[in-house]
Scaffold this motif. Structure first.
Motif, PDB file in Angstrom:
ATOM      1  N   ASP A  45       0.807  -1.221   0.000  1.00  0.00           N
ATOM      2  CA  ASP A  45       0.000   0.000   0.000  1.00  0.00           C
ATOM      3  C   ASP A  45       0.840   1.271   0.000  1.00  0.00           C
ATOM      4  N   ILE A  46       2.140   1.166   0.248  1.00  0.00           N
ATOM      5  CA  ILE A  46       2.997   2.347   0.234  1.00  0.00           C
ATOM      6  C   ILE A  46       3.002   2.969  -1.149  1.00  0.00           C
ATOM      7  N   VAL A  47       3.128   2.134  -2.181  1.00  0.00           N
ATOM      8  CA  VAL A  47       3.200   2.637  -3.555  1.00  0.00           C
ATOM      9  C   VAL A  47       1.812   2.803  -4.156  1.00  0.00           C
ATOM     10  N   PHE A  48       0.978   1.793  -3.999  1.00  0.00           N
ATOM     11  CA  PHE A  48      -0.381   1.818  -4.537  1.00  0.00           C
ATOM     12  C   PHE A  48      -1.382   1.632  -3.399  1.00  0.00           C
ATOM     13  N   PRO A  49      -1.862   2.724  -2.806  1.00  0.00           N
ATOM     14  CA  PRO A  49      -2.831   2.596  -1.718  1.00  0.00           C
ATOM     15  C   PRO A  49      -4.064   1.812  -2.163  1.00  0.00           C
ATOM     16  N   GLY A  50      -4.489   0.899  -1.333  1.00  0.00           N
ATOM     17  CA  GLY A  50      -5.654   0.080  -1.644  1.00  0.00           C
ATOM     18  C   GLY A  50      -5.323  -1.213  -2.354  1.00  0.00           C
ATOM     19  N   MET A  51      -4.054  -1.478  -2.622  1.00  0.00           N
ATOM     20  CA  MET A  51      -3.672  -2.712  -3.320  1.00  0.00           C
ATOM     21  C   MET A  51      -3.779  -3.924  -2.400  1.00  0.00           C
ATOM     22  N   TYR A  52      -3.428  -3.742  -1.142  1.00  0.00           N
ATOM     23  CA  TYR A  52      -3.451  -4.838  -0.177  1.00  0.00           C
ATOM     24  C   TYR A  52      -4.814  -4.902   0.486  1.00  0.00           C
ATOM     25  N   HIS A  53      -5.426  -6.076   0.439  1.00  0.00           N
ATOM     26  CA  HIS A  53      -6.738  -6.284   1.045  1.00  0.00           C
ATOM     27  C   HIS A  53      -6.591  -7.321   2.151  1.00  0.00           C
ATOM     28  N   VAL A  54      -6.639  -6.851   3.391  1.00  0.00           N
ATOM     29  CA  VAL A  54      -6.390  -7.701   4.559  1.00  0.00           C
ATOM     30  C   VAL A  54      -7.326  -8.899   4.590  1.00  0.00           C
ATOM     31  N   ASP A  55      -8.573  -8.696   4.276  1.00  0.00           N
ATOM     32  CA  ASP A  55      -9.580  -9.739   4.412  1.00  0.00           C
ATOM     33  C   ASP A  55      -9.719 -10.639   3.181  1.00  0.00           C
ATOM     34  N   ASN A  56      -8.933 -10.420   2.153  1.00  0.00           N
ATOM     35  CA  ASN A  56      -9.085 -11.194   0.925  1.00  0.00           C
ATOM     36  C   ASN A  56      -7.776 -11.930   0.590  1.00  0.00           C
ATOM     37  N   LYS A  58      -7.319 -14.583  -1.289  1.00  0.00           N
ATOM     38  CA  LYS A  58      -7.193 -14.950  -2.703  1.00  0.00           C
ATOM     39  C   LYS A  58      -6.560 -13.820  -3.508  1.00  0.00           C
ATOM     40  N   SER A  59      -6.933 -12.588  -3.210  1.00  0.00           N
ATOM     41  CA  SER A  59      -6.344 -11.467  -3.945  1.00  0.00           C
ATOM     42  C   SER A  59      -4.869 -11.319  -3.608  1.00  0.00           C
ATOM     43  N   GLN A  60      -4.487 -11.582  -2.369  1.00  0.00           N
ATOM     44  CA  GLN A  60      -3.078 -11.511  -1.967  1.00  0.00           C
ATOM     45  C   GLN A  60      -2.250 -12.562  -2.702  1.00  0.00           C
ATOM     46  N   ILE A  61      -2.779 -13.780  -2.752  1.00  0.00           N
ATOM     47  CA  ILE A  61      -2.074 -14.863  -3.449  1.00  0.00           C
ATOM     48  C   ILE A  61      -1.974 -14.558  -4.941  1.00  0.00           C
ATOM     49  N   GLY A  62      -3.076 -14.128  -5.535  1.00  0.00           N
ATOM     50  CA  GLY A  62      -3.077 -13.811  -6.967  1.00  0.00           C
ATOM     51  C   GLY A  62      -2.078 -12.726  -7.316  1.00  0.00           C
ATOM     52  N   LEU A  63      -2.047 -11.669  -6.517  1.00  0.00           N
ATOM     53  CA  LEU A  63      -1.125 -10.575  -6.802  1.00  0.00           C
ATOM     54  C   LEU A  63       0.319 -10.985  -6.534  1.00  0.00           C
ATOM     55  N   GLY A  64       0.534 -11.797  -5.496  1.00  0.00           N
ATOM     56  CA  GLY A  64       1.880 -12.295  -5.223  1.00  0.00           C
ATOM     57  C   GLY A  64       2.416 -13.139  -6.364  1.00  0.00           C
ATOM     58  N   VAL A  65       1.598 -14.037  -6.871  1.00  0.00           N
ATOM     59  CA  VAL A  65       1.987 -14.863  -8.021  1.00  0.00           C
ATOM     60  C   VAL A  65       2.263 -13.980  -9.238  1.00  0.00           C
ATOM     61  N   HIS A  66       1.439 -12.976  -9.419  1.00  0.00           N
ATOM     62  CA  HIS A  66       1.601 -12.048 -10.536  1.00  0.00           C
ATOM     63  C   HIS A  66       2.941 -11.306 -10.436  1.00  0.00           C
ATOM     64  N   PHE A  67       3.287 -10.854  -9.241  1.00  0.00           N
ATOM     65  CA  PHE A  67       4.553 -10.138  -9.039  1.00  0.00           C
ATOM     66  C   PHE A  67       5.764 -11.025  -9.260  1.00  0.00           C
ATOM     67  N   ILE A  68       5.743 -12.226  -8.702  1.00  0.00           N
ATOM     68  CA  ILE A  68       6.899 -13.122  -8.834  1.00  0.00           C
ATOM     69  C   ILE A  68       7.110 -13.509 -10.296  1.00  0.00           C
ATOM     70  N   GLY A  69       6.048 -13.934 -10.959  1.00  0.00           N
ATOM     71  CA  GLY A  69       6.164 -14.301 -12.374  1.00  0.00           C
ATOM     72  C   GLY A  69       6.560 -13.131 -13.244  1.00  0.00           C
ATOM     73  N   GLY A  70       5.974 -11.970 -12.967  1.00  0.00           N
ATOM     74  CA  GLY A  70       6.297 -10.785 -13.752  1.00  0.00           C
ATOM     75  C   GLY A  70       7.741 -10.349 -13.578  1.00  0.00           C
ATOM     76  N   ALA A  71       8.250 -10.449 -12.361  1.00  0.00           N
ATOM     77  CA  ALA A  71       9.646 -10.062 -12.114  1.00  0.00           C
ATOM     78  C   ALA A  71      10.595 -10.971 -12.885  1.00  0.00           C
TER      79      ALA A  71
END
Length: 134
Positions: A45-56, A58-71
């Motif tokens: 959330d430091i760079v993109f406020p609202g990106m991290y959703h504490v209660d979700n 699935k969204s955390q896992i999806g975005l994490g996979v997206h970041f690792i693969g994209g990097a």
């Protein structure tokens, strides 16, 4: 200037684009992937406020996979287009291509899961809908 030494440069614009992509990969690894490994996803959330959703989760896992693969893709895929590197390290070239294509598919799935869970209006505010639209 690691990327500059690996690439055959035909124009200044091409070098500029490659350096931007290389810098993006280093940034993604140093910030997003490192915060995942440290289990500090709220740092997103430091760079993109609202990106991290504490209660979700699935969204955390999806975005994490997206970041690792994209990097990986942004960092390693450009090596596929360096002629001298391809000739000298043919076996690495072939395996890097297989891994890159596989991770590209996984990255798309991760980003799609995040978008599905969060909704496109959270990612691109211009797509927000309103009950009062004409």
């Amino acid at each position: 200037m690691i990327c500059a030494s690996l690439c055959t440069i035909s124009s200044t614009g091409e070098l500029h684009t490659k350096m931007i992509l290389f810098s993006l990969a280093i940034y993604m690894i140093s910030f997003y992937v490192r915060s995942m490994l440290r289990r500090n996803l709220a740092a997103w959330d430091i760079v993109f406020p609202g990106m991290y959703h504490v209660d979700n989760v699935k969204s955390q896992i999806g975005l994490g996979v997206h970041f690792i693969g994209g990097a990986y893709f942004v960092l390693m895929a450009p090596l596929q287009y360096v002629p001298w590197f391809r000739k000298k390290y043919l076996n690495f070239h072939r395996w890097n291509g297989r891994v890159a294509v596989t991770l590209l598919g996984i990255t798309v799935v991760g980003g799609s899961i995040y978008t599905w869970e969060v909704g496109i209006s959270q990612i691109v505010p211009e797509y927000q809908t309103s009950a009062n639209c004409a």
